[in-house]
Design a protein around this motif. Structure first.
Motif, PDB file in Angstrom:
ATOM      1  N   TYR A  86      22.685  35.429  45.637  1.00 25.05           N
ATOM      2  CA  TYR A  86      23.518  36.283  45.073  1.00 25.05           C
ATOM      3  C   TYR A  86      23.822  36.110  43.808  1.00 25.05           C
ATOM      4  CZ  TYR A  86      25.832  38.429  49.096  1.00 25.05           C
ATOM      5  OH  TYR A  86      26.444  38.992  50.310  1.00 25.05           O
ATOM      6  N   GLN A  87      23.340  34.930  43.284  1.00 24.91           N
ATOM      7  CA  GLN A  87      23.257  34.344  41.607  1.00 24.91           C
ATOM      8  C   GLN A  87      22.425  35.460  40.662  1.00 24.91           C
ATOM      9  OE1 GLN A  87      20.978  30.959  40.197  1.00 24.91           O
ATOM     10  NE2 GLN A  87      22.849  29.864  39.826  1.00 24.91           N
ATOM     11  N   ALA A  88      21.452  36.313  41.655  1.00 29.65           N
ATOM     12  CA  ALA A  88      20.293  37.709  41.414  1.00 29.65           C
ATOM     13  C   ALA A  88      21.706  38.623  40.763  1.00 29.65           C
ATOM     14  CB  ALA A  88      19.493  37.543  41.752  1.00 29.65           C
ATOM     15  N   LYS A  89      22.186  38.482  41.572  1.00 31.95           N
ATOM     16  CA  LYS A  89      23.206  39.941  42.151  1.00 31.95           C
ATOM     17  C   LYS A  89      24.395  39.904  41.362  1.00 31.95           C
ATOM     18  CE  LYS A  89      21.728  41.580  46.349  1.00 31.95           C
ATOM     19  NZ  LYS A  89      21.143  42.857  46.300  1.00 31.95           N
ATOM     20  N   ARG A  90      25.691  39.208  41.554  1.00 30.58           N
ATOM     21  CA  ARG A  90      26.871  39.156  40.759  1.00 30.58           C
ATOM     22  C   ARG A  90      27.503  38.203  41.104  1.00 30.58           C
ATOM     23  NH1 ARG A  90      26.837  42.552  44.856  1.00 30.58           N
ATOM     24  NH2 ARG A  90      25.551  43.870  43.676  1.00 30.58           N
ATOM     25  N   LYS A  91      28.515  37.634  40.060  1.00 33.60           N
ATOM     26  CA  LYS A  91      28.805  36.615  40.950  1.00 33.60           C
ATOM     27  C   LYS A  91      30.640  36.897  42.102  1.00 33.60           C
ATOM     28  CE  LYS A  91      31.563  32.639  38.700  1.00 33.60           C
ATOM     29  NZ  LYS A  91      32.301  31.599  37.837  1.00 33.60           N
ATOM     30  N   ASN A  92      30.069  36.665  43.248  1.00 28.12           N
ATOM     31  CA  ASN A  92      30.790  37.261  44.292  1.00 28.12           C
ATOM     32  C   ASN A  92      30.727  36.386  45.344  1.00 28.12           C
ATOM     33  OD1 ASN A  92      28.427  38.477  45.084  1.00 28.12           O
ATOM     34  ND2 ASN A  92      29.313  40.548  46.021  1.00 28.12           N
ATOM     35  N   ALA A 135      33.341  40.741  33.402  1.00 35.94           N
ATOM     36  CA  ALA A 135      31.354  40.761  32.459  1.00 35.94           C
ATOM     37  C   ALA A 135      32.152  39.912  31.001  1.00 35.94           C
ATOM     38  CB  ALA A 135      31.389  41.345  31.295  1.00 35.94           C
ATOM     39  N   GLY A 136      33.660  40.173  30.549  1.00 38.41           N
ATOM     40  CA  GLY A 136      34.747  39.088  29.409  1.00 38.41           C
ATOM     41  C   GLY A 136      36.144  38.250  29.863  1.00 38.41           C
ATOM     42  N   ASN A 137      36.805  38.256  29.148  1.00 36.50           N
ATOM     43  CA  ASN A 137      37.518  37.171  28.599  1.00 36.50           C
ATOM     44  C   ASN A 137      37.070  35.768  28.513  1.00 36.50           C
ATOM     45  OD1 ASN A 137      39.898  38.891  29.024  1.00 36.50           O
ATOM     46  ND2 ASN A 137      39.274  39.404  31.511  1.00 36.50           N
ATOM     47  N   GLY A 138      35.589  35.499  28.266  1.00 35.37           N
ATOM     48  CA  GLY A 138      35.096  34.440  28.114  1.00 35.37           C
ATOM     49  C   GLY A 138      34.591  33.666  29.840  1.00 35.37           C
ATOM     50  N   PHE A 139      34.537  34.422  30.953  1.00 37.45           N
ATOM     51  CA  PHE A 139      33.660  33.478  31.514  1.00 37.45           C
ATOM     52  C   PHE A 139      32.885  35.152  31.795  1.00 37.45           C
ATOM     53  CE2 PHE A 139      38.326  32.791  32.655  1.00 37.45           C
ATOM     54  CZ  PHE A 139      37.360  31.280  33.004  1.00 37.45           C
ATOM     55  N   GLN A 140      31.123  34.496  31.261  1.00 39.21           N
ATOM     56  CA  GLN A 140      29.975  35.362  31.503  1.00 39.21           C
ATOM     57  C   GLN A 140      29.154  35.373  33.011  1.00 39.21           C
ATOM     58  OE1 GLN A 140      28.912  37.306  28.910  1.00 39.21           O
ATOM     59  NE2 GLN A 140      30.962  36.969  28.288  1.00 39.21           N
ATOM     60  N   THR A 141      29.293  36.512  33.574  1.00 40.77           N
ATOM     61  CA  THR A 141      28.117  36.445  34.590  1.00 40.77           C
ATOM     62  C   THR A 141      26.932  36.848  34.939  1.00 40.77           C
ATOM     63  OG1 THR A 141      28.405  39.078  34.748  1.00 40.77           O
ATOM     64  CG2 THR A 141      30.690  38.193  35.935  1.00 40.77           C
ATOM     65  N   ALA A 142      25.961  36.275  35.918  1.00 42.75           N
ATOM     66  CA  ALA A 142      24.705  36.780  35.228  1.00 42.75           C
ATOM     67  C   ALA A 142      24.341  37.984  34.742  1.00 42.75           C
ATOM     68  CB  ALA A 142      24.106  36.885  36.526  1.00 42.75           C
ATOM     69  N   LYS A 143      23.646  37.999  34.024  1.00 38.22           N
ATOM     70  CA  LYS A 143      22.363  39.174  33.327  1.00 38.22           C
ATOM     71  C   LYS A 143      21.108  39.583  34.298  1.00 38.22           C
ATOM     72  CE  LYS A 143      25.890  39.701  29.830  1.00 38.22           C
ATOM     73  NZ  LYS A 143      26.848  38.857  30.673  1.00 38.22           N
ATOM     74  N   ARG A 144      21.495  40.514  34.920  1.00 44.19           N
ATOM     75  CA  ARG A 144      19.979  40.963  35.616  1.00 44.19           C
ATOM     76  C   ARG A 144      19.516  41.921  34.492  1.00 44.19           C
ATOM     77  NH1 ARG A 144      19.175  44.055  39.547  1.00 44.19           N
ATOM     78  NH2 ARG A 144      21.017  45.164  39.612  1.00 44.19           N
ATOM     79  N   ARG A 145      18.729  41.796  34.241  1.00 43.22           N
ATOM     80  CA  ARG A 145      17.261  42.794  33.665  1.00 43.22           C
ATOM     81  C   ARG A 145      17.373  43.840  34.752  1.00 43.22           C
ATOM     82  NH1 ARG A 145      15.123  38.344  30.187  1.00 43.22           N
ATOM     83  NH2 ARG A 145      16.408  38.006  28.012  1.00 43.22           N
ATOM     84  N   ALA A 146      17.687  43.936  35.642  1.00 36.80           N
ATOM     85  CA  ALA A 146      17.417  45.236  35.868  1.00 36.80           C
ATOM     86  C   ALA A 146      16.077  46.275  36.086  1.00 36.80           C
ATOM     87  CB  ALA A 146      18.568  45.586  36.864  1.00 36.80           C
ATOM     88  N   PRO A 166      42.826  32.622  34.780  1.00 33.25           N
ATOM     89  CA  PRO A 166      42.419  33.668  34.991  1.00 33.25           C
ATOM     90  C   PRO A 166      41.914  34.261  36.740  1.00 33.25           C
ATOM     91  CG  PRO A 166      41.379  32.438  33.770  1.00 33.25           C
ATOM     92  CD  PRO A 166      41.995  30.914  34.367  1.00 33.25           C
ATOM     93  N   VAL A 167      42.576  35.267  36.581  1.00 34.50           N
ATOM     94  CA  VAL A 167      42.752  36.356  38.296  1.00 34.50           C
ATOM     95  C   VAL A 167      40.937  36.059  38.520  1.00 34.50           C
ATOM     96  CG1 VAL A 167      44.792  36.941  38.002  1.00 34.50           C
ATOM     97  CG2 VAL A 167      42.489  38.216  37.571  1.00 34.50           C
ATOM     98  N   LEU A 168      40.823  35.898  40.261  1.00 32.01           N
ATOM     99  CA  LEU A 168      39.539  36.104  40.866  1.00 32.01           C
ATOM    100  C   LEU A 168      38.228  37.264  40.010  1.00 32.01           C
ATOM    101  CD1 LEU A 168      36.926  35.061  42.408  1.00 32.01           C
ATOM    102  CD2 LEU A 168      38.565  36.413  44.401  1.00 32.01           C
ATOM    103  N   ALA A 169      38.760  38.633  40.212  1.00 33.11           N
ATOM    104  CA  ALA A 169      38.592  39.824  38.654  1.00 33.11           C
ATOM    105  C   ALA A 169      38.184  39.619  37.503  1.00 33.11           C
ATOM    106  CB  ALA A 169      39.356  41.124  38.756  1.00 33.11           C
TER     107      ALA A 169
END
Length: 213
Positions: A187-193, A12-23, A4-7
C-alpha cells in the motif's frame, strides 16, 4: 488542541504528504481517421512494470497520423503479448490478442479488456490484473451488451473500442501475504490507506464510536 482528521492525513495537502506515485498513463491510441477507415499498425517495444499497479504495462510505438514522427502509447498488457509483436488498431484489424477493434466488429462471445465507456475516451473499463469482459450481443440500434468482471451487464455504443484478450497479471492475489510488512509495502506504493484503525479504538474526539462505546 485539535488534530488533523484521517482524510487530511491521506490527502496531499495540509503538510501531510502521501506517496508520490509516478504512474504510467494507460490509454489506448487516440481515435484517428486511419482507425475509422482501416487500421493503424504499431510495434510493442517492451513490457514494463508500473509501480502500484498489479497489471503489466506495454509500450507501443505508432507512426504519427499527420506528422513525420513516431509516438509512444502505454496501456495494460493482455496475456500473451510479447515485445517485438505487431498490434493493429482499427475497424479492419484482425481478431487477434492485443488488437483493438470497435465492438460492432467483434463476434459475440469475444473476451475483451481495455474497454471504452464512451467512444474515443481511450479505455476506462476492465483494466485490473487478470480481469476480462465478455461481449454478449451486438444489437441493430448500434448498441452492444457487455458483461463486466463484476458480473454487471452494461449497454454501450457499438463504436466503443476494446482490446482482445485477458489483462495480464492474473493470479496475483492467490499467493498469501503472510505478514503485515508485505501489506505495508504494497500500500505504500499506492496511497496512505493502510493500516486501518477501528473506530472503537480511537479517542472520543476522533470518531462517533469513541472509546469503545
Amino acid at each position: 488542541m485539535g488534530k488533523p482528521v484521517l482524510a487530511q492525513r491521506r490527502g496531499a495537502g495540509n503538510g501531510f504528504q502521501t506517496a508520490k506515485r509516478r504512474a504510467l498513463c494507460t490509454k489506448l491510441p487516440a481515435l484517428t481517421y486511419a482507425q475509422r477507415r482501416g487500421y493503424q499498425k504499431g510495434i510493442v517495444q517492451q513490457i514494463v512494470h508500473d509501480q502500484g499497479r498489479g497489471a503489466p504495462m506495454t509500450v507501443v510505438q505508432f507512426r504519427h497520423p499527420t506528422r513525420y514522427k513516431k509516438v509512444k502509447e502505454t496501456w495494460v498488457a493482455p496475456e500473451g503479448l510479447v515485445s517485438g509483436q505487431f498490434v493493429y488498431a482499427g475497424k479492419n484489424a484482425q481478431i487477434n490478442v492485443g488488437n483493438i477493434l470497435p465492438l460492432k466488429k467483434l463476434p459475440e462471445g469475444s473476451i475483451i479488456c481495455n474497454l471504452e465507456g464512451k467512444e474515443g475516451d481511450r479505455g476506462t473499463l476492465i483494466r485490473g490484473s487478470g480481469c476480462f469482459g465478455i461481449l454478449i450481443a451486438n444489437n441493430d440500434n448500434n448498441k452492444s451488451r457487455v458483461k463486466l468482471p463484476s458480473g454487471r451487464k452494461k449497454t454501450l455504443n457499438s463504436d466503443c473500442r476494446a482490446m482482445l484478450g485477458i489483462v495480464g497479471g492474473g493470479g496475483r492475489v492467490d499467493k498469501p501475504l503472510l505478514k503485515a510488512g508485505r501489506n505495508h509495502f504494497r500500500y505504500q506504493a499506492k496511497r496512505k490507506n493502510w493500516p486501518v484503525v477501528r473506530g472503537v479504538a480511537r479517542n472520543p474526539v476522533e470518531h462517533p464510536l469513541f472509546g469503545g462505546n
